[in-house]
Design an enzyme around this catalytic site. Structure first.
Site, mmCIF file in Angstrom:
data_model
loop_
_atom_site.group_PDB
_atom_site.id
_atom_site.type_symbol
_atom_site.label_atom_id
_atom_site.label_comp_id
_atom_site.label_asym_id
_atom_site.label_seq_id
_atom_site.Cartn_x
_atom_site.Cartn_y
_atom_site.Cartn_z
ATOM 1 N N LYS A 133 -68.394 20.438 19.063
ATOM 2 C CA LYS A 133 -68.495 18.734 19.860
ATOM 3 C C LYS A 133 -66.546 18.399 20.460
ATOM 4 O O LYS A 133 -66.132 18.808 20.224
ATOM 5 C CB LYS A 133 -68.582 18.148 18.086
ATOM 6 N N SER B 284 -74.088 12.202 14.419
ATOM 7 C CA SER B 284 -73.638 11.949 15.980
ATOM 8 C C SER B 284 -73.408 13.017 16.514
ATOM 9 O O SER B 284 -73.036 13.813 18.064
ATOM 10 C CB SER B 284 -72.034 11.427 16.015
ATOM 11 N N SER B 285 -73.265 14.603 15.672
ATOM 12 C CA SER B 285 -72.740 15.967 16.726
ATOM 13 C C SER B 285 -74.552 16.379 16.892
ATOM 14 O O SER B 285 -75.351 17.152 16.911
ATOM 15 C CB SER B 285 -73.026 17.756 15.316
ATOM 16 N N ILE C 26 -69.055 12.607 8.440
ATOM 17 C CA ILE C 26 -68.330 11.147 7.866
ATOM 18 C C ILE C 26 -69.347 10.733 7.479
ATOM 19 O O ILE C 26 -69.739 10.211 6.260
ATOM 20 C CB ILE C 26 -67.386 10.610 8.216
ATOM 21 N N GLY C 27 -70.877 10.919 8.111
ATOM 22 C CA GLY C 27 -71.661 10.051 7.533
ATOM 23 C C GLY C 27 -72.966 11.080 7.051
ATOM 24 O O GLY C 27 -74.769 10.429 7.118
ATOM 25 N N GLY C 28 -73.327 11.870 7.433
ATOM 26 C CA GLY C 28 -74.464 12.520 8.402
ATOM 27 C C GLY C 28 -74.676 13.689 9.867
ATOM 28 O O GLY C 28 -75.172 14.149 9.649
ATOM 29 N N SER C 29 -73.357 13.931 10.123
ATOM 30 C CA SER C 29 -73.652 14.013 11.853
ATOM 31 C C SER C 29 -73.636 14.964 12.077
ATOM 32 O O SER C 29 -73.854 15.581 13.364
ATOM 33 C CB SER C 29 -72.271 13.101 12.709
HETATM 34 C C1 LIG Z 1 -78.538 0.190 1.914
HETATM 35 C C2 LIG Z 1 -77.422 -0.623 2.616
HETATM 36 C C3 LIG Z 1 -76.462 0.562 2.353
HETATM 37 C C4 LIG Z 1 -75.846 1.225 3.801
HETATM 38 C C5 LIG Z 1 -74.500 2.212 3.899
HETATM 39 C C6 LIG Z 1 -74.599 2.040 5.132
HETATM 40 C C7 LIG Z 1 -72.963 2.721 4.900
HETATM 41 C C8 LIG Z 1 -72.662 1.648 6.616
HETATM 42 C C9 LIG Z 1 -71.225 2.355 7.145
HETATM 43 C C10 LIG Z 1 -70.769 2.876 8.206
HETATM 44 C C11 LIG Z 1 -72.402 3.217 9.520
HETATM 45 C C12 LIG Z 1 -71.591 4.826 9.224
HETATM 46 C C13 LIG Z 1 -73.068 5.809 9.990
HETATM 47 C C14 LIG Z 1 -72.798 6.779 10.261
HETATM 48 C C15 LIG Z 1 -73.713 8.073 11.275
HETATM 49 C C16 LIG Z 1 -73.040 8.792 10.999
HETATM 50 C C17 LIG Z 1 -71.624 9.197 11.490
HETATM 51 C C18 LIG Z 1 -70.833 10.539 11.620
HETATM 52 O O1 LIG Z 1 -70.895 10.831 10.338
HETATM 53 N N1 LIG Z 1 -70.055 10.428 12.380
HETATM 54 C C19 LIG Z 1 -69.256 12.096 12.536
HETATM 55 C C20 LIG Z 1 -67.833 11.377 13.238
HETATM 56 O O2 LIG Z 1 -67.474 10.533 12.682
HETATM 57 O O3 LIG Z 1 -66.671 12.530 13.114
#
Ligand SMILES: CCCCCCCC/C=C\CCCCCCCC(=O)NCC(=O)O
Length: 507
Positions: free
Chosen positions: A77, A152-153, A173-176
């Protein structure tokens, strides 16, 4: 079969064996993958650059013959730092800032004989699970060009899913690493944060410690993920990054498991195929002699709030600051519009929304989500948990409107448990008909319905979770799921009267 088709058909374990035994040369493997990558990129727009230094590395690769990944071409990536290359993260102000050094993971992989040859695409600023940015554009899904590859990946997932790479690295960081794996029918693994070095993995939010980011491998099968972990977890990684633990990779064996499972979570939109995937895998695991125990995740709403307040502790101000001077990609419009709302207006909106969307409106309460979750596992005496992962692949620009779904994946970043995704099925006509149930469940469910309508035939995956530092156990569980699913496919093929949609072979 031509030699190229033969090379592309090999799993990572088979490929490394053939290279080590000199049955294949690094040159023929490299050029075969390069050609395939260029072909895949033309269709999917999944790459950001071919790493020209890889041609030089290929010339001297013989000196790494003893490495675990000797001669294996590898994709990365774009946010993983590479000496003399930019890591833009899709943000204009990061262009023309070449890195001074390779990230630790790449250094170790090169010592192990791998040849990083291509870098892959992501959504602007990485905090989204679509895959588009104003510098490199939108990455398409290999199984349906009208759908996103996820993120994101997403560049990694699209490239690997279409056969252009045998192993790659994403960040999560959140499922990427997991969401795009689910969208593109590959396996993705988020190790316990800290198990692999993050030194040199660029992120937009530096210093944020509430939700931990980690690099993780992505590949067509679980054995490849495990081989990658084995190659990385070595003395050199600990030497280069002493924040990583001296914890050797333990391949171990698989016993009968006690598995918690759930197929939806409170207040979080879930598609019919996500639920069905878990139910069908649960049945296969039970037939194979494992014990399945219903598991209700605890404090999910508190955790959703912590994720949001942790990752966006400043209300999105840093995120907006990073985008200054860049055109904003359409996949971010929904997010950016929210972060731009004045705080006082957000408070008023939260007050109004509270009765309809309590999770999005409640105030931060003190809670110990990690220990409460562990206590719940201990009470049920669980080894691992089986649960849904976001899918199937969305239409473009819906991921930013459905941040309410990220608790399906981001919960395990917040808890710092390890988690991986395995493809198990495809969307059926019945799943598509069942989308009508989403009409009843509020605004986010209706948005989800729009995001996934027209998904028949797309990949469906499940998520396997284990406690922190139990990365090997998590991978063993994933392997068990993968094998049971493969066997069921064979059996169903033999009994053509049975339902044949459960299991598929995308590769
Ligand atoms: C019930 C509502 C709950 C909402 C909780 C939302 C939390 C939102 C906070 C931030 C948004 C994060 C989105 C993450 C998407 C995946 C990003 C990721 O993993 N990036 C990889 C990286 O940065 O290396």
């Amino acid at each position: 079969m031509t030699n190229a088709l033969y090379i592309l058909s090999l799993s990572l374990s088979e490929l490394t064996k053939q290279l080590q035994e000199s049955a294949l040369s690094p040159e023929e493997v490299f050029y075969t993958y390069l050609e395939k990558t260029l072909d895949v990129h033309q269709k999917l727009n999944c790459c950001t650059e071919i790493i020209l230094d890889s041609f030089e590395q290929l010339k001297t690769i013989g000196s790494c013959k003893r490495g675990i990944l000797y001669g294996v071409p590898l994709s990365l990536k774009e946010n993983l730092l590479l000496k003399n290359h930019d890591s833009s993260c899709g943000v204009v102000k990061y262009l023309n800032q070449p890195a001074d050094d390779d990230c630790v993971l790449v250094k170790v992989l090169k010592e192990q004989g791998a040849i990083p040859f291509v870098r892959t695409n992501f959504p602007q600023a990485l905090l989204n699970y679509d895959c588009s940015n104003p510098i490199y554009g939108q990455t398409l899904n290999p199984h349906n060009l009208q759908k996103t590859a996820g993120g994101s990946s997403g560049g990694e997932a699209a490239l690997i899913g279409a056969g252009g790479s045998v192993i790659g690295i994403g960040t999560d960081i959140g499922g990427s690493a997991r969401i795009p794996a689910s969208f593109c029918a590959i396996c993705g693994f988020k190790p316990t944060a800290g198990r692999l070095s993050s030194k040199g993995c660029k992120s937009i939010f530096r210093g944020q410690k509430t939700v931990l980011s980690t690099p993780g491998p992505m590949a067509r099968d679980v054995d490849s993920l495990a081989l990658f972990m084995k190659a990385e977890i070595c003395e050199q990684m600990v030497f280069l990054d002493p924040t990583t633990p001296l914890l050797p990779f333990d391949e171990g064996s698989r016993n009968s498991l006690r598995i918690g499972y759930f197929d939806c979570i409170e207040q979080t939109p879930t598609s019919p195929s996500m639920t069905r995937g878990v139910q069908e895998v649960k049945a296969l695991l039970e037939q194979a002699g494992h014990t399945l125990v219903p598991f209700t995740p605890v404090r999910i709403l508190d955790m959703a709030e912590l994720m949001s307040k942790g990752a966006l502790a400043d209300g999105g101000a840093t995120f907006l600051q990073q985008l200054e001077g860049s055109p904003v990609d359409p996949v971010l419009h929904a997010q950016v519009a929210m972060y731009r709302l004045p705080i006082c207006l957000r408070k008023v909106l939260a007050f109004i929304l509270k009765p309809f969307w309590p999770s999005g409106a409640r105030l931060l309460r003190s809670s110990d989500c990690v220990n409460d979750t562990i206590a719940q596992w201990r009470r049920l005496n669980l080894d691992v948990v089986l649960c849904p992962i976001i899918g199937p692949a969305f239409n473009f620009c819906y991921c930013g409107k459905l941040m309410s779904m990220v608790p399906h994946s981001m919960t395990y970043n917040l808890l710092n448990f390890c988690a991986g995704v395995v493809p198990v099925s495809t969307v059926t006509e019945e799943d598509e008909r069942n989308l009508c149930h989403l009409d009843k469940g509020g605004w986010f469910n209706r948005v989800l319905k729009k995001a996934i309508t027209g998904g028949v035939g797309l990949p469906v995956a499940v998520q396997c979770v284990a406690l922190p530092w139990h990365d090997e156990l998590c991978l063993r569980f994933m392997k068990e799921v993968e094998e049971l699913v493969k066997k069921a496919r064979k059996d169903e093929g033999a009994n053509a009267n049975g339902k044949v949609y459960l299991i598929y072979d995308f590769h």
